[in-house]
Design a protein around this motif. Structure first.
Motif, PDB file in Angstrom:
ATOM      1  N   ASP A   1       0.828  -1.213   0.000  1.00  0.00           N
ATOM      2  CA  ASP A   1       0.000   0.000   0.000  1.00  0.00           C
ATOM      3  C   ASP A   1       0.856   1.254   0.000  1.00  0.00           C
ATOM      4  N   ALA A   2       2.059   1.170   0.547  1.00  0.00           N
ATOM      5  CA  ALA A   2       2.942   2.332   0.591  1.00  0.00           C
ATOM      6  C   ALA A   2       3.546   2.638  -0.777  1.00  0.00           C
ATOM      7  N   LEU A   3       3.381   1.725  -1.722  1.00  0.00           N
ATOM      8  CA  LEU A   3       3.972   1.901  -3.040  1.00  0.00           C
ATOM      9  C   LEU A   3       2.940   2.204  -4.117  1.00  0.00           C
ATOM     10  N   ARG A   4       1.652   2.164  -3.759  1.00  0.00           N
ATOM     11  CA  ARG A   4       0.624   2.369  -4.774  1.00  0.00           C
ATOM     12  C   ARG A   4      -0.465   3.303  -4.232  1.00  0.00           C
ATOM     13  N   GLY A   5      -1.343   3.715  -5.136  1.00  0.00           N
ATOM     14  CA  GLY A   5      -2.471   4.552  -4.735  1.00  0.00           C
ATOM     15  C   GLY A   5      -2.237   6.040  -4.882  1.00  0.00           C
ATOM     16  N   ASN A   6      -0.985   6.456  -5.150  1.00  0.00           N
ATOM     17  CA  ASN A   6      -0.703   7.885  -5.290  1.00  0.00           C
ATOM     18  C   ASN A   6       0.474   8.059  -6.245  1.00  0.00           C
ATOM     19  N   ARG A   7       0.154   8.252  -7.513  1.00  0.00           N
ATOM     20  CA  ARG A   7       1.218   8.385  -8.510  1.00  0.00           C
ATOM     21  C   ARG A   7       2.044   9.645  -8.308  1.00  0.00           C
ATOM     22  N   ALA A   8       1.457  10.638  -7.607  1.00  0.00           N
ATOM     23  CA  ALA A   8       2.205  11.883  -7.373  1.00  0.00           C
ATOM     24  C   ALA A   8       3.472  11.627  -6.575  1.00  0.00           C
ATOM     25  N   VAL A   9       3.457  10.601  -5.700  1.00  0.00           N
ATOM     26  CA  VAL A   9       4.648  10.273  -4.916  1.00  0.00           C
ATOM     27  C   VAL A   9       5.804   9.884  -5.827  1.00  0.00           C
ATOM     28  N   TRP A  10       5.516   9.090  -6.841  1.00  0.00           N
ATOM     29  CA  TRP A  10       6.578   8.635  -7.734  1.00  0.00           C
ATOM     30  C   TRP A  10       7.058   9.754  -8.640  1.00  0.00           C
ATOM     31  N   TRP A  11       6.171  10.603  -9.087  1.00  0.00           N
ATOM     32  CA  TRP A  11       6.588  11.771  -9.862  1.00  0.00           C
ATOM     33  C   TRP A  11       7.466  12.692  -8.999  1.00  0.00           C
ATOM     34  N   ALA A  12       7.082  12.867  -7.737  1.00  0.00           N
ATOM     35  CA  ALA A  12       7.868  13.711  -6.843  1.00  0.00           C
ATOM     36  C   ALA A  12       9.242  13.106  -6.595  1.00  0.00           C
ATOM     37  N   ALA A  13       9.290  11.776  -6.401  1.00  0.00           N
ATOM     38  CA  ALA A  13      10.576  11.109  -6.178  1.00  0.00           C
ATOM     39  C   ALA A  13      11.477  11.256  -7.392  1.00  0.00           C
ATOM     40  N   ALA A  14      10.905  11.082  -8.576  1.00  0.00           N
ATOM     41  CA  ALA A  14      11.700  11.226  -9.795  1.00  0.00           C
ATOM     42  C   ALA A  14      12.218  12.653  -9.938  1.00  0.00           C
ATOM     43  N   ALA A  15      11.341  13.643  -9.636  1.00  0.00           N
ATOM     44  CA  ALA A  15      11.760  15.041  -9.735  1.00  0.00           C
ATOM     45  C   ALA A  15      12.883  15.349  -8.751  1.00  0.00           C
ATOM     46  N   LEU A  16      12.792  14.821  -7.535  1.00  0.00           N
ATOM     47  CA  LEU A  16      13.840  15.057  -6.534  1.00  0.00           C
ATOM     48  C   LEU A  16      15.182  14.495  -7.005  1.00  0.00           C
ATOM     49  N   ILE A  17      15.180  13.276  -7.525  1.00  0.00           N
ATOM     50  CA  ILE A  17      16.431  12.648  -7.970  1.00  0.00           C
ATOM     51  C   ILE A  17      17.034  13.424  -9.139  1.00  0.00           C
ATOM     52  N   VAL A  18      16.187  13.869 -10.069  1.00  0.00           N
ATOM     53  CA  VAL A  18      16.690  14.655 -11.199  1.00  0.00           C
ATOM     54  C   VAL A  18      17.309  15.962 -10.709  1.00  0.00           C
ATOM     55  N   LEU A  19      16.623  16.639  -9.795  1.00  0.00           N
ATOM     56  CA  LEU A  19      17.150  17.896  -9.263  1.00  0.00           C
ATOM     57  C   LEU A  19      18.451  17.681  -8.507  1.00  0.00           C
ATOM     58  N   GLN A  20      18.524  16.567  -7.771  1.00  0.00           N
ATOM     59  CA  GLN A  20      19.748  16.291  -7.029  1.00  0.00           C
ATOM     60  C   GLN A  20      20.920  15.963  -7.965  1.00  0.00           C
ATOM     61  N   LEU A  21      20.631  15.305  -9.074  1.00  0.00           N
ATOM     62  CA  LEU A  21      21.671  15.056 -10.083  1.00  0.00           C
ATOM     63  C   LEU A  21      22.148  16.371 -10.694  1.00  0.00           C
ATOM     64  N   ILE A  22      21.195  17.273 -10.954  1.00  0.00           N
ATOM     65  CA  ILE A  22      21.577  18.590 -11.482  1.00  0.00           C
ATOM     66  C   ILE A  22      22.455  19.325 -10.469  1.00  0.00           C
ATOM     67  N   TYR A  23      22.030  19.296  -9.198  1.00  0.00           N
ATOM     68  CA  TYR A  23      22.793  19.947  -8.123  1.00  0.00           C
ATOM     69  C   TYR A  23      24.228  19.402  -8.061  1.00  0.00           C
ATOM     70  N   THR A  24      24.377  18.108  -8.310  1.00  0.00           N
ATOM     71  CA  THR A  24      25.681  17.464  -8.136  1.00  0.00           C
ATOM     72  C   THR A  24      26.576  17.606  -9.362  1.00  0.00           C
ATOM     73  N   TYR A  25      26.005  17.566 -10.552  1.00  0.00           N
ATOM     74  CA  TYR A  25      26.858  17.424 -11.732  1.00  0.00           C
ATOM     75  C   TYR A  25      26.840  18.612 -12.700  1.00  0.00           C
ATOM     76  N   VAL A  26      25.906  19.542 -12.562  1.00  0.00           N
ATOM     77  CA  VAL A  26      25.867  20.694 -13.469  1.00  0.00           C
ATOM     78  C   VAL A  26      26.791  21.776 -12.931  1.00  0.00           C
ATOM     79  N   PRO A  27      27.799  22.200 -13.699  1.00  0.00           N
ATOM     80  CA  PRO A  27      28.793  23.162 -13.210  1.00  0.00           C
ATOM     81  C   PRO A  27      28.195  24.452 -12.658  1.00  0.00           C
ATOM     82  N   ALA A  28      27.164  24.975 -13.324  1.00  0.00           N
ATOM     83  CA  ALA A  28      26.571  26.229 -12.847  1.00  0.00           C
ATOM     84  C   ALA A  28      26.029  26.075 -11.435  1.00  0.00           C
ATOM     85  N   PHE A  29      25.439  24.933 -11.158  1.00  0.00           N
ATOM     86  CA  PHE A  29      24.907  24.691  -9.819  1.00  0.00           C
ATOM     87  C   PHE A  29      26.037  24.433  -8.830  1.00  0.00           C
ATOM     88  N   ASN A  30      27.123  23.809  -9.297  1.00  0.00           N
ATOM     89  CA  ASN A  30      28.280  23.616  -8.418  1.00  0.00           C
ATOM     90  C   ASN A  30      28.805  24.951  -7.928  1.00  0.00           C
TER      91      ASN A  30
END
Length: 896
Positions: free
Chosen positions: A828-857
């Protein structure tokens, strides 16, 4: 005619409904010839124009600025100032924009009482036909004065309160004022002094509409002195209350502000006097701590969560005019509901037919002709049924019209019910021609028509009040023809039907002579055909909704203008009451109680009958004195004051007046009580999600502030810089925090009682839980920082790993928060709310940008890390998830 001096002294009369017409004429010093223009002008200068006074308005600028007077907004503005001091202008403008948007939304949505008053003023008539200088003249309604003689015709809007002196079959639609679904019949006879507004048949009230007949009256009240004027004053006096959420957030914000200031002061003292840190570095650390600790995203989170709830409720036919009302519905403990159209269909329906030969039950609801007439006790339908149905069909001016799948009525509701039941029985009077009619008369309470059949025979058909027709009948129909009238049997049958809350009408007939006309003297020696039992049927879905409300711990109370017997019968059928000994409190009985006495009994009474606007406000206040959270429904202008005073005002969108809609926080698009049940469920879901969001959001700030506090207290380098704190706050606020707003309802959400009023938005137990999670995530962040430093990665890389650990730790905690009351170690913690997975994906993408994009560095002081170093934050995030699940399992045994 009166002199100006005497006119000034005769501008009012006490209890005009209880006085004879001649007594009112004498008291107001007026005759049937009306006033002279000179006298009317003198009275107008004394009484003032016949319009409702404009309310005192607050200057728009002050109203706008008042929306910044809130503790949460203070925190928001304080955060903006801190960011301005730090030179983070982008963040400053973002936070300032959030505060501004909150103020704009509040400014647009406020002022509902003022709008309600404007809606009430719009009900007044524009002009009137008044007797001036011995002749009838059309005068502006604003120029009417006490003593004016005014005449009324069908379709007229009554221009002022008036004592009737003539009433020829006069009926007035007073539903907007009294809540009565059927037009009130008027007469010139005085009524008891203590009669309620709905029983004052000798009066016509400003803003009501003449539905039939003719009448004349003497104006007894204008402007603020009318019944509508009194209601306007009640609306103005009925101050709206703060919602439970507003109180909780305000209290929470004040406590949080004190805690943050106290901890910042302790940190400054320790850093300065224990470690001797340079003042500039210490101030920078203090600012970083404040930025970390202040949940500047909380007001925006609350607003967005409630806005999402507004959209969800709109899809369920509940239009929300004020954001916080969404959550308030979820905390409702008592719903005070009008009867007509909300609990019932507002479509009169024949339920039972009694003839001299048999009794019949009628199936089907409303104006849809689908249904059957079923004999009771094995009887067989015969000529007795056909005879009474013929009267209902022919002695009738109503028409039933089909529009697609919907059937609607043109005419009087009661006549519509008779027309429909005649159709169910197959009655067809198309071959009969009406040649005479005696219209319904409120004095004699009957209607008669003469019909000519194709063979030339004529029949006189009569319908009306049973007692009036019984008095004019000498026989009744039987299987063998006409039989002597059994008056005792009919009196018993009428009492039985009335005891069931049914409105009873009777039918009679006799052969007519050759003439086409009909008058009252012709209605003698009638053959009594039987009676109909008519009711405004309950909505089937409302019965189920009331049962669900009771299961959810929400009391439902019916407050209606109907008579006590009808109100109780409907309440029992709907499941509001289930005991014949249940008390029904009438308006007259309520009037005799002091407010303290009403407070003592209000929770034990579930049915209130013949109520006035003042009674409804008193009931609401009495319930609120017990800390009840009260929702009040209404449709008429008489309901506006109570809707304003209630914690949640709910107006009917279909048949509600504009004044009522403006006074309410929520408007039902379908006028259905079942929608209120759905809205309560949605309100509980929204509050649960809001609480989950707050519990989720706080450990982010708690972990960050604890990391900085530990660094200052123990004198080591800051694992997070202020700008990195801003990054974590920003990415979690725009991704993870909003995901919980879309969570589905918890299991059994309508099987639990309403939450207790007062207290904080999160309990002390949950606050302890937040502290433990903050320590856990903060500890994981410090562990990642020191692991990286121990491997000689350098400060920038260690901080990057620490920031990643903090972000992923929050992501793990998000799945813990999805099921706060039970274990998240389930699918139940993994289903019923697709917004959670979209939010998780967005967080990981933003964190990758934070880590590897020179401007953000360069902007945030981050640096790229190898894949192996990602394993540390991921592993620590899994530890956070598992340990939090352990804490959830132990919460019932631990003191937090």
């Amino acid at each position: 005619m009166t002199s100006p001096t005497s006119a000034n002294a005769t501008l009012s009369v006490a209890l005009p409904h209880a006085r004879t017409a001649s007594e009112v004429e004498e008291a107001l010093d007026v005759s049937a010839g009306g006033l002279s223009s000179e006298d009317a002008a003198d009275r107008l200068s004394s009484a003032g124009p016949n319009r409702l006074p404009e309310p005192r308005r607050t200057h728009p600028v002050l109203r706008f600025l008042s929306h910044f007077n809130d503790t949460l907004i203070y925190i928001l503005l304080g955060s903006a100032v801190i960011k301005a001091v730090m030179g983070d202008w982008l963040e400053f403008w973002v936070i300032a924009a959030v505060a501004l948007v909150n103020a704009v939304i509040g400014f647009i949505q406020e002022g509902r009482a003022e709008k309600a008053l404007a809606g009430i003023r719009g009900m007044l008539s524009a002009e009137a036909s008044a007797r001036r200088d011995g002749a009838w003249a059309t005068v502006p309604a604003e120029e009417l004065v006490p003593g004016d003689v005014v005449r009324l015709a069908p379709g007229d809007k009554v221009p002022a309160d008036m004592r009737l002196v003539q009433a020829d079959r006069l009926r007035v639609d007073e539903s907007a004022l009294t809540g009565e679904s059927v037009p009130a019949s008027k007469s010139v006879d005085p009524v008891p002094a203590d009669a309620g507004v709905g029983d004052r048949s000798s009066m016509a009230f400003s803003g009501t509409i003449v539905s039939g007949g003719q009448g004349r009256g003497i104006v007894t009240g204008t402007g603020a002195a009318t019944e509508i004027g009194r209601i306007q004053a009640l609306v103005g006096d009925a101050e709206a209350l703060d919602t439970p959420l507003t109180k909780q957030l305000d209290g929470f914000a004040k406590v949080l502000t004190l805690v943050i200031l106290g901890m910042a002061a302790v940190m400054l003292a320790i850093g300065r006097y224990l470690h001797g840190m340079p003042f500039g570095e210490l101030v920078s650390a203090a600012i970083g701590f404040a930025v970390a600790a202040v949940p500047e995203g909380l007001p925006a989170l609350v607003t967005i969560t409630l806005a999402i709830g507004v959209q969800q409720m709109a899809r369920r036919q509940a239009i929300t005019r004020k954001l916080t009302a969404v959550e308030t519905l979820g905390s409702v403990t008592t719903v005070c509901s009008d009867k007509t159209g909300t609990l019932t269909k507002n479509e009169m329906t024949v339920r039972r037919i009694v003839t001299p030969a048999a009794e019949y039950d009628v199936t089907g609801l409303g104006y849809d002709p689908a249904g059957d007439i079923v004999p009771v006790g094995g009887a067989v339908a015969g000529p007795d049924l056909a005879a009474i149905l013929s009267v209902g069909d022919l002695c009738n001016d109503a028409h039933i019209v089909q529009d697609g799948e919907r059937w609607s009525l043109v005419g009087e509701p009661t006549e519509g019910a008779l027309k429909v039941v005649a159709s169910k029985g197959g009655s067809d009077g198309s071959r009969s021609t009406r040649v005479g009619v005696l219209p319904f008369d409120s004095e004699h309470k009957l209607m008669a028509t003469v019909h000519r059949a194709p063979d030339g025979s004529r029949a006189l058909l009569v319908k009306g009040a049973p007692d009036r027709l019984l008095d004019r009948s000498t026989s009744q129909r039987s299987d063998q023809g006409r039989a002597p009238l059994d008056r005792a049997r009919w009196d018993a049958a009428i009492d039985e039907l009335s005891g069931q809350g049914l409105r009873v009408l009777a039918a009679a007939r006799r052969e007519a002579g050759d003439g086409d006309g009909v008058d009252l003297d012709d209605l003698v020696d009638l053959e009594f055909l039987g009676v109909w039992g008519i009711v405004d049927p309950p909505r089937p879905e409302a019965i189920e909704a009331i049962a669900d409300c009771h299961t959810a711990g929400v009391r439902v109370k019916m407050i209606t203008g109907d008579h006590a017997g009808t109100a109780f019968a409907i309440a029992r059928e709907m499941g509001i009451v289930d005991d014949s000994r249940t008390r029904v409190l009438t308006g007259a009985e309520l009037e005799a109680l002091s407010q303290e006495q009403l407070k003592d009994v209000v929770r034990d009474v579930d049915v209130y009958a013949r109520t006035s606007p003042e009674h409804k406000i008193r009931i609401v206040r009495a319930l609120q004195a017990h800390d009840e959270v009260v929702a009040m429904t209404g449709d008429g202008v008489n309901d506006a004051p109570a809707l304003t005073r209630a914690d949640v005002g709910i107006a009917m969108g279909v048949k509600g007046t504009e004044a009522t809609k403006e006074a309410a926080e929520i408007v039902l698009a379908d006028d259905n009580f079942a929608t209120i049940r759905g809205a309560i469920r949605e309100g509980r879901r929204i509050y649960d999600n809001l609480r989950k969001s707050v519990v989720f959001l706080l450990p982010t700030n708690g972990a960050q502030s604890l990391v900085i506090l530990f660094a200052v207290v123990f004198g080591f380098s800051l694992p997070l810089t202020p700008v990195q704190v801003l990054w974590v706050n920003m990415v979690t606020a725009v991704t993870l925090s909003l995901a919980l707003a879309y969570e589905p309802a918890e299991r059994g959400i309508m099987q639990r009682p309403p939450r207790a009023p007062g207290g904080s938005i999160i309990s002390g137990r949950e606050l302890g839980f937040v502290l433990m999670v903050s320590l856990l995530i903060g500890g994981a962040t410090l562990a990642a920082f020191f692991i990286a430093l121990g491997a000689s990665t350098g400060m920038d890389q260690a901080r990057t790993i620490a920031v990643t650990t903090l972000a992923l730790g929050q992501l793990a905690f998000l799945f813990n928060c999805r099921l706060l009351s039970r274990s998240s170690l389930t699918l139940d913690a993994l289903r019923g709310n697709r917004a959670v997975w979209w939010a998780a994906a967005a967080l990981i993408v933003l964190q990758l940008i934070y880590t590897y994009v020179p401007a953000f560095n360069g902007l945030f002081g981050s640096t790229p890390i190898s894949f192996a170093w990602w394993l540390v934050p991921v592993a620590l995030a899994l530890v956070v998830f598992i340990v939090v699940e352990g804490l959830k399992a132990l919460r019932g045994r631990l003191p937090f």
